[in-house]
Design an enzyme around this catalytic site. Structure first.
Site, PDB file in Angstrom:
ATOM      1  CG  ASP A 168       5.128  -4.173   8.131  1.00  0.00           C
ATOM      2  OD1 ASP A 168       4.149  -4.907   8.346  1.00  0.00           O
ATOM      3  OD2 ASP A 168       6.105  -4.110   8.891  1.00  0.00           O
ATOM      4  CG  ASN A 206      17.358  -7.341  11.689  1.00  0.00           C
ATOM      5  OD1 ASN A 206      16.284  -7.053  12.233  1.00  0.00           O
ATOM      6  ND2 ASN A 206      17.511  -7.339  10.375  1.00  0.00           N
ATOM      7  CG  HIS A 246      13.110  -5.835  11.595  1.00  0.00           C
ATOM      8  ND1 HIS A 246      13.596  -7.048  11.184  1.00  0.00           N
ATOM      9  CD2 HIS A 246      11.801  -6.061  11.883  1.00  0.00           C
ATOM     10  CE1 HIS A 246      12.640  -7.951  11.209  1.00  0.00           C
ATOM     11  NE2 HIS A 246      11.544  -7.379  11.642  1.00  0.00           N
ATOM     12  CD  GLU A 269      15.116  -5.750   7.471  1.00  0.00           C
ATOM     13  OE1 GLU A 269      15.739  -5.874   8.543  1.00  0.00           O
ATOM     14  OE2 GLU A 269      14.445  -6.662   6.976  1.00  0.00           O
TER      15      GLU A 269
END
Length: 240
Positions: free
Chosen positions: A67, A136, A138, A143
């Site tokens: 990313d 979380n 990811h 996400e």
């Protein structure tokens, strides 16, 4: 999914370096999918040391990063291209033209994503994909969502992720809110996957990834569908 229990972050980094060295010994022209953030910093340090000792060769290696922040130039100290240069690329004998990171300055999201997917396809896919895991759940910047994304896409970062990344910026307002990220489908097409998890704040996500339901609300859970995933996790990340 295989789980390797490590004592601490140092052992995770050491074992990961050994695995990547073995990968490059077996296939010198491997295409590596690389990650940024805190999880792989120790691994990259170990790889620099191994290169200095003549134990690993990057001359034929190609890399594709997961990313990049949308809107950040490669020379920006907070960009992931800059991170990779500082932590690995400029310290080893990898050819700059063989290192790929999404173009954060491309304003047209369709073009940026299409071009990056084409790069991965042209390289013949990813031999070994390195991953971390967010609090979380990811992976990359995929996400929690109502669906799994297949190819590279532009994502709005969650408040949880922005908060986690704030430590790298002087002010919260400077933290990018969007990023280009490799999709879960592209990650799953990698031939091997190596995930690093360290710290008590990752324990809930790691447990759900390993033993929970496969759901886009916890993107890392999709790794249960891959036949060759190794998770290196320390005692804290395993809730011990």
């Amino acid at each position: 999914m295989q789980l390797c229990r490590c004592r601490n972050y140092e052992e995770i980094s050491q074992r990961a370096a050994e695995l990547l060295t073995a990968q490059l010994t077996w296939k010198k022209d491997s295409t590596l999918g690389l990650a940024t953030g805190g999880s792989p910093v120790g691994l990259y340090r170990k790889l620099r040391e191994r290169f200095a000792e003549g134990l690993v060769d990057f001359s034929e290696v190609k890399t594709v990063n997961l990313d990049e922040y949308r809107g950040l130039a490669p020379e920006n100290p907070q960009s992931y291209r800059y991170f990779m240069e500082e932590n690995l690329f400029r310290h080893v004998n990898i050819h700059p033209e063989n290192t790929y990171v999404p173009n954060g300055l491309e304003k047209d999201t369709e073009t940026a994503c299409r071009n990056y997917d084409a790069v991965i396809q042209r390289l013949g896919g990813i031999d070994l994909q390195l991953l971390g895991i967010g609090r979380n759940g990811h992976i990359g910047f995929n996400e929690p969502s109502d669906h799994f994304s297949s190819g590279t896409h532009c994502v709005k970062l969650s408040e949880n992720t922005i908060e986690a990344n704030q430590r790298f910026f002087e002010r919260r307002e400077e933290v990018p809110t969007e990023a280009y990220t490799m999709g879960c489908g592209a990650i799953l097409r990698a031939r091997r996957i190596l995930l690093l998890a360290s710290g008590r704040d990752k324990a809930e996500a790691v447990h759900a990834m390993l033993y929970g339901t496969i759901t886009p609300q916890l993107p890392a859970s999709i790794l249960q569908l891959h036949e060759n995933v190794l998770v290196l996790a320390d005692e804290e990340a395993l809730g011990q």
